[in-house]
Design a protein around this motif. Structure first.
Motif, PDB file in Angstrom:
ATOM      1  N   ALA A   1       0.831  -1.207   0.000  1.00 22.70           N
ATOM      2  CA  ALA A   1       0.000   0.000   0.000  1.00 22.70           C
ATOM      3  C   ALA A   1       0.868   1.260   0.000  1.00 22.70           C
ATOM      4  CB  ALA A   1      -0.934  -0.009   1.197  1.00 22.70           C
ATOM      5  N   THR A   2       1.934   1.234   0.764  1.00 24.15           N
ATOM      6  CA  THR A   2       2.858   2.365   0.796  1.00 24.15           C
ATOM      7  C   THR A   2       3.466   2.592  -0.586  1.00 24.15           C
ATOM      8  OG1 THR A   2       3.362   1.858   3.097  1.00 24.15           O
ATOM      9  CG2 THR A   2       4.893   3.309   1.944  1.00 24.15           C
ATOM     10  N   PHE A   3       3.860   1.524  -1.248  1.00 23.65           N
ATOM     11  CA  PHE A   3       4.435   1.625  -2.588  1.00 23.65           C
ATOM     12  C   PHE A   3       3.428   2.207  -3.579  1.00 23.65           C
ATOM     13  CE2 PHE A   3       4.868  -0.282  -6.808  1.00 23.65           C
ATOM     14  CZ  PHE A   3       6.097   0.239  -7.179  1.00 23.65           C
ATOM     15  N   LEU A   4       2.193   1.675  -3.578  1.00 20.74           N
ATOM     16  CA  LEU A   4       1.188   2.160  -4.533  1.00 20.74           C
ATOM     17  C   LEU A   4       0.792   3.603  -4.263  1.00 20.74           C
ATOM     18  CD1 LEU A   4      -1.119  -0.945  -5.015  1.00 20.74           C
ATOM     19  CD2 LEU A   4       0.591  -0.031  -6.579  1.00 20.74           C
ATOM     20  N   ARG A   5       0.706   4.000  -2.993  1.00 19.62           N
ATOM     21  CA  ARG A   5       0.410   5.411  -2.688  1.00 19.62           C
ATOM     22  C   ARG A   5       1.521   6.314  -3.190  1.00 19.62           C
ATOM     23  NH1 ARG A   5      -1.812   3.288   2.160  1.00 19.62           N
ATOM     24  NH2 ARG A   5       0.161   3.630   3.231  1.00 19.62           N
ATOM     25  N   ALA A   6       2.771   5.892  -3.032  1.00 18.96           N
ATOM     26  CA  ALA A   6       3.898   6.691  -3.522  1.00 18.96           C
ATOM     27  C   ALA A   6       3.855   6.818  -5.044  1.00 18.96           C
ATOM     28  CB  ALA A   6       5.215   6.069  -3.080  1.00 18.96           C
ATOM     29  N   LYS A   7       3.371   5.789  -5.709  1.00 18.69           N
ATOM     30  CA  LYS A   7       3.343   5.794  -7.166  1.00 18.69           C
ATOM     31  C   LYS A   7       2.147   6.548  -7.732  1.00 18.69           C
ATOM     32  CE  LYS A   7       3.740   2.725 -11.089  1.00 18.69           C
ATOM     33  NZ  LYS A   7       4.101   1.421 -11.566  1.00 18.69           N
ATOM     34  N   PHE A   8       0.990   6.469  -7.068  1.00 19.86           N
ATOM     35  CA  PHE A   8      -0.249   6.970  -7.653  1.00 19.86           C
ATOM     36  C   PHE A   8      -0.867   8.165  -6.944  1.00 19.86           C
ATOM     37  CE2 PHE A   8      -0.371   2.431  -9.077  1.00 19.86           C
ATOM     38  CZ  PHE A   8      -0.206   2.696 -10.421  1.00 19.86           C
ATOM     39  N   LEU A   9      -0.248   8.692  -5.899  1.00 16.78           N
ATOM     40  CA  LEU A   9      -0.759   9.885  -5.227  1.00 16.78           C
ATOM     41  C   LEU A   9       0.213  11.043  -5.400  1.00 16.78           C
ATOM     42  CD1 LEU A   9      -2.098   8.553  -1.798  1.00 16.78           C
ATOM     43  CD2 LEU A   9      -3.401   9.062  -3.849  1.00 16.78           C
ATOM     44  N   THR A  10      -0.333  12.253  -5.448  1.00 17.54           N
ATOM     45  CA  THR A  10       0.508  13.445  -5.477  1.00 17.54           C
ATOM     46  C   THR A  10       1.022  13.710  -4.066  1.00 17.54           C
ATOM     47  OG1 THR A  10      -1.325  14.954  -5.018  1.00 17.54           O
ATOM     48  CG2 THR A  10      -0.883  14.432  -7.340  1.00 17.54           C
ATOM     49  N   ARG A  11       1.877  14.674  -3.914  1.00 16.70           N
ATOM     50  CA  ARG A  11       2.403  15.015  -2.591  1.00 16.70           C
ATOM     51  C   ARG A  11       1.321  15.534  -1.656  1.00 16.70           C
ATOM     52  NH1 ARG A  11       8.500  16.512  -2.872  1.00 16.70           N
ATOM     53  NH2 ARG A  11       9.022  15.486  -4.812  1.00 16.70           N
ATOM     54  N   GLU A  12       0.250  16.071  -2.233  1.00 18.03           N
ATOM     55  CA  GLU A  12      -0.866  16.572  -1.436  1.00 18.03           C
ATOM     56  C   GLU A  12      -1.826  15.458  -1.025  1.00 18.03           C
ATOM     57  OE1 GLU A  12      -0.127  17.964  -4.532  1.00 18.03           O
ATOM     58  OE2 GLU A  12       1.141  19.484  -3.607  1.00 18.03           O
ATOM     59  N   GLY A  13      -1.602  14.238  -1.494  1.00 18.35           N
ATOM     60  CA  GLY A  13      -2.452  13.121  -1.148  1.00 18.35           C
ATOM     61  C   GLY A  13      -3.619  12.899  -2.095  1.00 18.35           C
ATOM     62  N   LEU A  14      -3.602  13.551  -3.249  1.00 23.40           N
ATOM     63  CA  LEU A  14      -4.664  13.392  -4.239  1.00 23.40           C
ATOM     64  C   LEU A  14      -4.250  12.367  -5.287  1.00 23.40           C
ATOM     65  CD1 LEU A  14      -5.357  17.194  -4.772  1.00 23.40           C
ATOM     66  CD2 LEU A  14      -6.626  15.620  -3.301  1.00 23.40           C
ATOM     67  N   LEU A  15      -5.229  11.720  -5.907  1.00 18.41           N
ATOM     68  CA  LEU A  15      -4.921  10.785  -6.987  1.00 18.41           C
ATOM     69  C   LEU A  15      -4.291  11.534  -8.147  1.00 18.41           C
ATOM     70  CD1 LEU A  15      -8.170   8.653  -7.063  1.00 18.41           C
ATOM     71  CD2 LEU A  15      -5.980   8.021  -6.093  1.00 18.41           C
ATOM     72  N   ILE A  16      -3.327  10.918  -8.806  1.00 15.35           N
ATOM     73  CA  ILE A  16      -2.700  11.577  -9.952  1.00 15.35           C
ATOM     74  C   ILE A  16      -3.747  11.820 -11.031  1.00 15.35           C
ATOM     75  CG2 ILE A  16      -0.370  10.701  -9.517  1.00 15.35           C
ATOM     76  CD1 ILE A  16      -0.930   8.536 -11.623  1.00 15.35           C
ATOM     77  N   PRO A  17      -3.707  12.961 -11.694  1.00 18.83           N
ATOM     78  CA  PRO A  17      -4.749  13.292 -12.672  1.00 18.83           C
ATOM     79  C   PRO A  17      -4.539  12.648 -14.042  1.00 18.83           C
ATOM     80  CG  PRO A  17      -3.238  15.117 -12.422  1.00 18.83           C
ATOM     81  CD  PRO A  17      -2.825  14.071 -11.417  1.00 18.83           C
ATOM     82  N   TYR A  18      -3.412  12.030 -14.269  1.00 24.48           N
ATOM     83  CA  TYR A  18      -3.126  11.434 -15.572  1.00 24.48           C
ATOM     84  C   TYR A  18      -3.146   9.913 -15.458  1.00 24.48           C
ATOM     85  CZ  TYR A  18       1.433  11.453 -13.301  1.00 24.48           C
ATOM     86  OH  TYR A  18       2.440  11.311 -12.402  1.00 24.48           O
ATOM     87  N   ASN A  19      -3.087   9.248 -16.590  1.00 27.70           N
ATOM     88  CA  ASN A  19      -3.178   7.795 -16.636  1.00 27.70           C
ATOM     89  C   ASN A  19      -1.785   7.181 -16.709  1.00 27.70           C
ATOM     90  OD1 ASN A  19      -4.189   5.254 -16.788  1.00 27.70           O
ATOM     91  ND2 ASN A  19      -5.011   5.439 -18.833  1.00 27.70           N
ATOM     92  N   LYS A  20      -1.472   6.312 -15.761  1.00 32.38           N
ATOM     93  CA  LYS A  20      -0.200   5.584 -15.785  1.00 32.38           C
ATOM     94  C   LYS A  20      -0.389   4.296 -16.572  1.00 32.38           C
ATOM     95  CE  LYS A  20       2.601   7.341 -12.302  1.00 32.38           C
ATOM     96  NZ  LYS A  20       3.984   7.276 -12.058  1.00 32.38           N
ATOM     97  N   HIS A  21       0.674   3.811 -17.167  1.00 31.82           N
ATOM     98  CA  HIS A  21       0.629   2.534 -17.880  1.00 31.82           C
ATOM     99  C   HIS A  21       0.746   1.414 -16.854  1.00 31.82           C
ATOM    100  CE1 HIS A  21       0.736   4.481 -21.741  1.00 31.82           C
ATOM    101  NE2 HIS A  21       1.757   5.212 -21.331  1.00 31.82           N
ATOM    102  N   SER A  22      -0.402   0.999 -16.345  1.00 31.62           N
ATOM    103  CA  SER A  22      -0.441  -0.028 -15.323  1.00 31.62           C
ATOM    104  C   SER A  22      -1.647  -0.919 -15.576  1.00 31.62           C
ATOM    105  CB  SER A  22      -0.553   0.614 -13.941  1.00 31.62           C
ATOM    106  OG  SER A  22      -0.822  -0.360 -12.965  1.00 31.62           O
ATOM    107  N   SER A  23      -1.486  -2.190 -15.317  1.00 25.39           N
ATOM    108  CA  SER A  23      -2.583  -3.124 -15.554  1.00 25.39           C
ATOM    109  C   SER A  23      -3.676  -3.007 -14.498  1.00 25.39           C
ATOM    110  CB  SER A  23      -2.049  -4.556 -15.592  1.00 25.39           C
ATOM    111  OG  SER A  23      -1.436  -4.879 -14.361  1.00 25.39           O
ATOM    112  N   ILE A  24      -3.370  -2.415 -13.341  1.00 24.97           N
ATOM    113  CA  ILE A  24      -4.380  -2.323 -12.294  1.00 24.97           C
ATOM    114  C   ILE A  24      -4.883  -0.909 -12.038  1.00 24.97           C
ATOM    115  CG2 ILE A  24      -3.475  -4.342 -11.110  1.00 24.97           C
ATOM    116  CD1 ILE A  24      -2.333  -2.332  -9.012  1.00 24.97           C
ATOM    117  N   TRP A  25      -4.252   0.115 -12.587  1.00 28.67           N
ATOM    118  CA  TRP A  25      -4.570   1.484 -12.192  1.00 28.67           C
ATOM    119  C   TRP A  25      -6.009   1.891 -12.504  1.00 28.67           C
ATOM    120  CZ3 TRP A  25      -4.225   4.814  -8.826  1.00 28.67           C
ATOM    121  CH2 TRP A  25      -4.526   6.132  -9.022  1.00 28.67           C
ATOM    122  N   ASN A  26      -6.533   1.571 -13.680  1.00 27.75           N
ATOM    123  CA  ASN A  26      -7.891   1.995 -14.012  1.00 27.75           C
ATOM    124  C   ASN A  26      -8.916   1.383 -13.062  1.00 27.75           C
ATOM    125  OD1 ASN A  26      -7.166   3.659 -16.121  1.00 27.75           O
ATOM    126  ND2 ASN A  26      -7.225   2.010 -17.612  1.00 27.75           N
ATOM    127  N   GLY A  27      -8.812   0.100 -12.788  1.00 34.45           N
ATOM    128  CA  GLY A  27      -9.731  -0.539 -11.859  1.00 34.45           C
ATOM    129  C   GLY A  27      -9.556  -0.042 -10.442  1.00 34.45           C
TER     130      GLY A  27
END
Length: 69
Positions: free
Chosen positions: A15-41
């Motif tokens: 969970a710590t790893f995924l938050r570091a990858k997919f959250l901004t420093r302010e704690g918001l979800l990143i506004p763009y789409n990452k190339h990840s098999s699980i990110w959209n779901g």
């Protein structure tokens, strides 16, 4: 939903790893789409968890007034 809840609340290494990858420093979800098999779901599950969750304030010790909704 369980993965979304864990993403937002767990202190496990995954969970710590995924938050570091997919959250901004302010704690918001990143506004763009990452190339990840699980990110959209995961993004949909996180939105559903946030829409259907509420806080119980209790003592207020864990609430950050300026950041938490």
């Amino acid at each position: 939903m369980k993965l979304g809840w864990g993403f937002l609340n767990a202190h496990d290494p995954w969970a710590t790893f995924l938050r570091a990858k997919f959250l901004t420093r302010e704690g918001l979800l990143i506004p763009y789409n990452k190339h990840s098999s699980i990110w959209n779901g995961l993004k949909e599950a996180i939105a559903a968890v946030q829409a259907n969750s509420k806080w119980i304030i209790g003592s207020g010790r864990d609430i950050y007034f300026w950041r938490d909704c």
